[in-house]
Enzyme design. Structure first.
Site, PDB file in Angstrom:
ATOM      1  N   CYS A 129       0.852  -1.192   0.000  1.00  0.00           N
ATOM      2  CA  CYS A 129       0.000   0.000   0.000  1.00  0.00           C
ATOM      3  C   CYS A 129       0.887   1.241   0.000  1.00  0.00           C
ATOM      4  O   CYS A 129       1.698   1.426   0.918  1.00  0.00           O
ATOM      5  CB  CYS A 129      -0.916   0.039   1.216  1.00  0.00           C
ATOM      6  N   LYS A 164       1.002  -9.418  -1.885  1.00  0.00           N
ATOM      7  CA  LYS A 164       0.557  -8.521  -2.958  1.00  0.00           C
ATOM      8  C   LYS A 164       1.673  -7.525  -3.225  1.00  0.00           C
ATOM      9  O   LYS A 164       2.078  -6.773  -2.326  1.00  0.00           O
ATOM     10  CB  LYS A 164      -0.730  -7.815  -2.537  1.00  0.00           C
ATOM     11  N   ASN A 191      -0.502  -3.661  -6.907  1.00  0.00           N
ATOM     12  CA  ASN A 191      -1.175  -2.637  -6.132  1.00  0.00           C
ATOM     13  C   ASN A 191      -1.062  -1.331  -6.927  1.00  0.00           C
ATOM     14  O   ASN A 191      -0.620  -1.340  -8.077  1.00  0.00           O
ATOM     15  CB  ASN A 191      -0.530  -2.518  -4.744  1.00  0.00           C
ATOM     16  N   THR A 265     -11.194  -0.993  -9.282  1.00  0.00           N
ATOM     17  CA  THR A 265     -11.828   0.286  -9.634  1.00  0.00           C
ATOM     18  C   THR A 265     -13.099   0.107 -10.460  1.00  0.00           C
ATOM     19  O   THR A 265     -14.072   0.851 -10.282  1.00  0.00           O
ATOM     20  CB  THR A 265     -10.798   1.152 -10.389  1.00  0.00           C
TER      21      THR A 265
HETATM   22  C1  LIG Z   1     -10.117   3.034  -3.027  1.00  0.00           C
HETATM   23  C2  LIG Z   1      -9.103   1.926  -3.082  1.00  0.00           C
HETATM   24  C3  LIG Z   1      -8.757   1.254  -1.916  1.00  0.00           C
HETATM   25  C4  LIG Z   1      -7.815   0.207  -1.961  1.00  0.00           C
HETATM   26  N1  LIG Z   1      -7.499  -0.462  -0.802  1.00  0.00           N
HETATM   27  C5  LIG Z   1      -6.629  -1.505  -0.858  1.00  0.00           C
HETATM   28  C6  LIG Z   1      -6.332  -2.264   0.321  1.00  0.00           C
HETATM   29  O1  LIG Z   1      -6.893  -2.055   1.398  1.00  0.00           O
HETATM   30  N2  LIG Z   1      -5.406  -3.254   0.216  1.00  0.00           N
HETATM   31  C7  LIG Z   1      -4.790  -3.553  -0.975  1.00  0.00           C
HETATM   32  O2  LIG Z   1      -3.949  -4.459  -1.017  1.00  0.00           O
HETATM   33  N3  LIG Z   1      -5.069  -2.874  -2.096  1.00  0.00           N
HETATM   34  C8  LIG Z   1      -5.985  -1.862  -2.076  1.00  0.00           C
HETATM   35  N4  LIG Z   1      -6.283  -1.187  -3.219  1.00  0.00           N
HETATM   36  C9  LIG Z   1      -5.635  -1.585  -4.498  1.00  0.00           C
HETATM   37  C10 LIG Z   1      -6.556  -2.506  -5.325  1.00  0.00           C
HETATM   38  O3  LIG Z   1      -6.863  -3.696  -4.633  1.00  0.00           O
HETATM   39  C11 LIG Z   1      -5.905  -2.842  -6.691  1.00  0.00           C
HETATM   40  O4  LIG Z   1      -4.682  -3.508  -6.461  1.00  0.00           O
HETATM   41  C12 LIG Z   1      -5.635  -1.604  -7.519  1.00  0.00           C
HETATM   42  O5  LIG Z   1      -6.683  -0.668  -7.390  1.00  0.00           O
HETATM   43  C13 LIG Z   1      -5.451  -1.942  -9.011  1.00  0.00           C
HETATM   44  O6  LIG Z   1      -6.585  -2.597  -9.531  1.00  0.00           O
HETATM   45  P1  LIG Z   1      -7.786  -1.822 -10.315  1.00  0.00           P
HETATM   46  O7  LIG Z   1      -7.136  -0.987 -11.380  1.00  0.00           O
HETATM   47  O8  LIG Z   1      -8.671  -2.893 -10.838  1.00  0.00           O
HETATM   48  O9  LIG Z   1      -8.476  -0.964  -9.289  1.00  0.00           O
HETATM   49  C14 LIG Z   1      -7.221  -0.143  -3.204  1.00  0.00           C
HETATM   50  C15 LIG Z   1      -7.583   0.537  -4.370  1.00  0.00           C
HETATM   51  C16 LIG Z   1      -8.518   1.553  -4.335  1.00  0.00           C
HETATM   52  C17 LIG Z   1      -8.899   2.245  -5.623  1.00  0.00           C
END
Ligand SMILES: Cc1cc2nc3c(=O)[nH]c(=O)nc-3n(C[C@H](O)[C@H](O)[C@H](O)COP(=O)(O)O)c2cc1C
Length: 312
Positions: A129, A164, A191, A265
């Site tokens: 993160c 991750k 991430n 997302t």
């Molecule tokens: C609002 C938000 C909160 C997130 N919180 C976490 C989290 O708590 N732990 C984590 O490992 N990744 C977190 N992520 C990352 C997502 O799990 C993912 O890895 C990242 O958004 C890329 O994927 P996407 O483009 O499909 O969103 C978060 C992403 C967003 C947008």
């Protein structure tokens, strides 16, 4: 047609997983989505104790994506086990818990509590993160830190462990290797990418934390490349994440080498995306006369350079 895939000892009925932080604790979506129809859900990152996260504003839209700095707001692992897990169990969800820590001991303790609970199927270790200063990504940006967290957590559970990985490093594949050497059953990547948005009128950053993590379709080609690189480096399964909005995107990750995918997302844009993703996968298999989706994993065709469609 068979959509099932296997990640270590974890058998998923299909490769489509809800990504951490974009699907709450799962229960919030239970009236919209049949949780048992998903390959799995990854719940919001959990520490030992509850956290408030960063002050608002915490998210802003960007071209083909969004920037967030939530700061890992959460209810803490014990409340999750007491208040959320029973409903997830009742809904027959396959549950992966995203585990956070400021120290290696905290990762181990949170995992131990989850391993003792009924209904947790796997642990995703959040060492990536970008929105917190202490612990977390500092382990994920160091090869020895990655190895140390994974090998320590390995000692406290038999549950599948899935670190991750952060894309905010030069050579993500070496971090996949460090995870494998530490005893991980799989890796998930990516991430979010560290990024910044400024309001030029006020000249102030658009989110309170100044910088945040970029997600959504804008990052997808970089994430696909990283999955492809990791596939060359490790034998353990890879879960591909980054900007997936439809079945074609999911297939791109699988063909690059991912065994399963996570969608984050896109769920904010369309919470009814899940049956469409699964139907899209089925249609692709049918059209290409493939019986098992797992037969597509890592099948990118690099010998096709002389084919007309590449040069045109
Ligand atoms: C609002 C938000 C909160 C997130 N919180 C976490 C989290 O708590 N732990 C984590 O490992 N990744 C977190 N992520 C990352 C997502 O799990 C993912 O890895 C990242 O958004 C890329 O994927 P996407 O483009 O499909 O969103 C978060 C992403 C967003 C947008």
């Amino acid at each position: 047609m068979d959509l099932s895939v296997t990640i270590g000892s974890l058998h998923l009925k299909n490769p489509v997983i809800a990504a951490s932080g974009c699907f709450g604790y799962g229960v919030e979506y239970a009236d919209l989505v049949d949780l048992s129809s998903l390959g799995a859900i990854v719940v919001k990152g959990l520490f030992l104790e509850a956290r408030e996260g960063h002050p608002a504003p915490r998210i802003v839209e960007t071209p083909a994506g969004m920037l967030n700095a939530i700061g890992l707001q959460g209810i803490g692992v014990r409340r999750f086990v007491d208040e959320k897990l029973p409903e997830l169990r009742a809904r027959h969800a396959t549950v992966i818990v995203n585990v956070c820590g400021t120290t290696i001991d905290e990762y181990a303790e949170v995992t131990r509590i989850l391993a003792d609970a009924d209904g947790v199927d796997a642990i995703e270790l959040n060492i990536s993160c970008p929105n917190i200063k202490e612990g977390g990504i500092q382990f994920g940006c160091s090869l020895s830190g990655t190895f140390d967290v994974v090998s320590r957590v390995r000692k406290v559970t038999r549950l599948p462990i899935i670190p991750k990985l952060t894309p905010n490093v030069t050579d993500v594949a070496s971090f996949a290797r460090a995870s494998e050497e530490g005893g991980a059953d799989a890796v998930s990547l990516v991430n979010t990418f560290l990024a910044m948005v400024i309001d030029v009128e006020s000249r102030r950053p658009k989110i309170s934390n100044v910088v945040g993590g970029l997600s959504g379709p804008a990052i997808r080609p970089i994430a696909v490349r990283m999955v492809y690189e990791c596939r060359q480096m490790v034998k353990i399964p890879i879960i591909g994440i980054g900007g997936i909005v439809d079945a074609r995107d999911a297939l791109e990750f699988m063909i690059a080498g991912a065994t399963a995918v996570q969608v984050g997302t896109a769920n904010f844009v369309d919470p009814f995306i899940w049956p469409k993703l699964l139907e899209g996968l089925r249609q692709y298999l049918q059209r290409h006369h493939v019986t098992h989706v797992r037969d597509l994993i890592g099948t990118v065709d690099l010998q096709a350079k002389d084919k007309e469609w590449i040069s045109s």
